[in-house]
Enzyme design. Structure first.
Site, short mmCIF file in Angstrom:
data_model
loop_
_atom_site.label_atom_id
_atom_site.label_comp_id
_atom_site.label_asym_id
_atom_site.label_seq_id
_atom_site.Cartn_x
_atom_site.Cartn_y
_atom_site.Cartn_z
N LYS A 33 -4.29 -7.69 -12.99
CA LYS A 33 -3.64 -8.99 -12.88
C LYS A 33 -3.74 -9.58 -11.49
O LYS A 33 -3.11 -10.59 -11.18
CB LYS A 33 -2.18 -8.87 -13.30
CG LYS A 33 -1.99 -8.35 -14.72
CD LYS A 33 -0.53 -8.18 -15.04
CE LYS A 33 -0.35 -7.63 -16.44
NZ LYS A 33 -0.84 -6.26 -16.59
N GLU A 77 8.12 19.23 -15.95
CA GLU A 77 7.62 18.34 -14.90
C GLU A 77 7.12 19.19 -13.73
O GLU A 77 7.82 20.10 -13.28
CB GLU A 77 8.74 17.40 -14.44
CG GLU A 77 8.48 16.64 -13.16
CD GLU A 77 7.23 15.77 -13.22
OE1 GLU A 77 6.42 15.86 -12.28
OE2 GLU A 77 7.07 15.03 -14.21
N SER A 120 4.62 -1.93 -9.44
CA SER A 120 5.04 -3.31 -9.16
C SER A 120 6.46 -3.61 -9.61
O SER A 120 6.98 -4.71 -9.32
CB SER A 120 4.07 -4.29 -9.83
OG SER A 120 2.75 -4.07 -9.40
N ALA A 121 7.08 -2.71 -10.35
CA ALA A 121 8.46 -2.88 -10.83
C ALA A 121 8.62 -4.13 -11.69
O ALA A 121 9.63 -4.81 -11.65
CB ALA A 121 9.44 -2.91 -9.66
N ILE A 122 7.57 -4.41 -12.48
CA ILE A 122 7.55 -5.62 -13.31
C ILE A 122 7.75 -5.26 -14.78
O ILE A 122 7.17 -4.30 -15.28
CB ILE A 122 6.20 -6.36 -13.15
CG1 ILE A 122 5.94 -6.71 -11.69
CG2 ILE A 122 6.17 -7.61 -14.02
CD1 ILE A 122 6.96 -7.60 -11.06
N ARG A 139 -2.21 4.43 -11.03
CA ARG A 139 -1.95 4.11 -12.42
C ARG A 139 -3.11 4.62 -13.28
O ARG A 139 -4.25 4.66 -12.82
CB ARG A 139 -1.71 2.62 -12.62
CG ARG A 139 -2.78 1.69 -12.07
CD ARG A 139 -2.23 0.26 -12.02
NE ARG A 139 -3.20 -0.74 -11.66
CZ ARG A 139 -3.49 -1.10 -10.42
NH1 ARG A 139 -2.89 -0.47 -9.41
NH2 ARG A 139 -4.37 -2.05 -10.16
N THR A 184 3.48 7.88 -10.98
CA THR A 184 3.27 6.45 -11.14
C THR A 184 4.59 5.69 -11.23
O THR A 184 4.71 4.56 -10.75
CB THR A 184 2.43 6.18 -12.40
OG1 THR A 184 1.17 6.85 -12.27
CG2 THR A 184 2.19 4.70 -12.60
N HIS A 208 6.58 -6.85 -17.84
CA HIS A 208 5.63 -7.90 -18.20
C HIS A 208 6.04 -8.60 -19.50
O HIS A 208 6.56 -7.98 -20.42
CB HIS A 208 4.23 -7.31 -18.34
CG HIS A 208 3.65 -6.84 -17.05
ND1 HIS A 208 3.18 -7.71 -16.08
CD2 HIS A 208 3.48 -5.60 -16.53
CE1 HIS A 208 2.74 -7.03 -15.04
NE2 HIS A 208 2.92 -5.75 -15.29
N VAL A 264 1.89 22.48 -16.23
CA VAL A 264 1.13 22.93 -17.40
C VAL A 264 -0.27 23.33 -16.97
O VAL A 264 -0.99 22.55 -16.34
CB VAL A 264 1.07 21.82 -18.47
CG1 VAL A 264 0.14 22.23 -19.62
CG2 VAL A 264 2.47 21.52 -19.00
#
Length: 374
Positions: free
Chosen positions: A306, A88, A102-104, A367, A97, A106, A229
């Site tokens: 959305k 990382e 939105s912490a959804i 995103r 991201t 779906h 990387v």
């Protein structure tokens, strides 16, 4: 976890794996200063490297990226007897991201039928309740409502319903204005109908990602942070990866590099990808506003996504967003006044009385949008 950073209690993976549910996870040892186990040395912090007879820089699997996708892959692969490393470029997990979204969870009604996105969306939704129990992170199946604001848009709403049914989403229902306002009294009085998806949910994205990473680490996966990387190439045995901390090799590489996944992919694949960073601005409101709605309120989707949502969070706040602006700079996460003004003006189209004076912070996340959309 205790305030002093002590032990973390959790339940882990299936009983058939031989791992013991309910074990206590202890923070792994970390190398101090320069790591003697890594070619050229690696600055702290990172997980203590494990030397094997295969060589100190050869792995069965290397995962590039420690966001939610990379950490989920690491946890799943930790079921097997393999030497696995997650690299990382940031200083910790959940820095891209995965921390600004939105912490959804779906339900899966909007992804194109037959697409990989539709398949993964549904499977991920179905596994989330049990995963939340196993790893002890915040999750709530609060359901979602896609609000239709005009009679002429009703065919689009019905098409969304039909697509969701084809995708296998359970419990979908189109509700009229009366039923909609019974479910959500603060939805705009101009709303004429909505698609109700009871299996939609909300989650703590940080808690989810950290829980996946800790579980993977406890099961033997190594993590190296501040490791970017720079180049990847195929070899006779797999892949050689050049990083800012030295070279590493693996038989298999999992590309979970987010908005940079196309760069990694295009170095080794004849089929090229192109990812655009799509910036989304959000407003987070105080917990006093957290009960304005109980479901996640969507607007009918467009080609840009959305639309702006209004949703409670698992911590009791109210979240509005995101905007959708395609940008060239994949590190640009600054909010913009005009974006936030647009967000607020669009949010009140579907939900009335949003107390924007109670905004406690605004933020933006990127995103990954791939040209093929799948």
């Amino acid at each position: 976890r205790s305030p002093e950073g002590g032990t973390l209690h959790y339940k882990i993976i299936d009983e058939g794996s031989g791992k013991v549910p309910g074990r206590i996870w202890n923070p792994p040892l970390r190398c101090r200063g320069r790591c003697p186990h890594w070619p050229g040395g690696l600055p702290a912090p990172h997980m203590l490297c494990k030397q094997t007879t295969r060589g100190i820089n050869m792995y069965d699997i290397i995962i590039i990226g420690a966001g939610v996708s990379g950490c989920a892959c690491a946890r799943e692969l930790s079921r097997y007897d393999a030497k696995i490393l997650v690299v990382e470029k940031e200083e910790d997990v959940c820095c891209g991201t995965s921390k600004a979204n939105s912490a959804i969870v779906h339900a899966g009604f909007d992804a194109a039928h037959g697409s990989l996105m539709a398949k993964m969306n549904l499977e991920g939704n179905l596994m989330m309740p049990q995963l939340a129990k196993d790893l002890d992170f915040a999750f709530k199946m609060n359901g979602s409502l896609v609000v239709c604001m005009s009679e002429e848009d009703l065919p689009k709403l019905h098409a969304l319903y039909e697509n969701g049914v084809k995708n296998g989403v359970k419990g979908l229902e189109i509700v009229d204005a009366k039923r909609l306002h019974e479910l959500e009294p603060n939805v705009s009085k101009n709303a004429v109908a909505a698609l109700w998806a009871p299996t939609g949910g909300i989650v703590c994205p940080f808690g989810l990602t950290i829980a996946l990473a800790e579980n993977a680490c406890d099961n033997g996966v190594e993590f190296c942070f501040l490791t970017e990387v720079e180049h990847i190439e195929k070899t006779a045995e797999g892949y050689r990866i050049k990083t800012n901390q030295g070279d590493i090799e693996a038989a298999c590489v999992v590309n979970a590099a987010g908005v940079y996944a196309d760069t990694i992919h295009n170095e080794v694949s004849e089929k090229k990808l192109h990812i655009t960073a799509r910036k989304g601005d959000y407003c987070l409101l105080d917990k006093e506003a957290g009960n304005l709605v109980s479901h996640t309120i969507f607007q009918l989707p467009t080609r840009m996504g959305k639309g702006v949502l209004v949703s409670p969070t698992v911590h009791g706040n109210l979240l509005t967003g995101p905007t959708a602006t395609d940008i060239d700079d994949k590190e640009q996460t600054a909010t913009a006044a005009e974006e936030l003004e647009s967000l607020m003006s669009r949010a009140v189209l579907s939900v009335k009385g949003i107390p924007f004076r109670q905004v406690i912070t605004s933020f933006a996340g990127l995103r990954a949008h791939e040209d093929g959309d799948d």
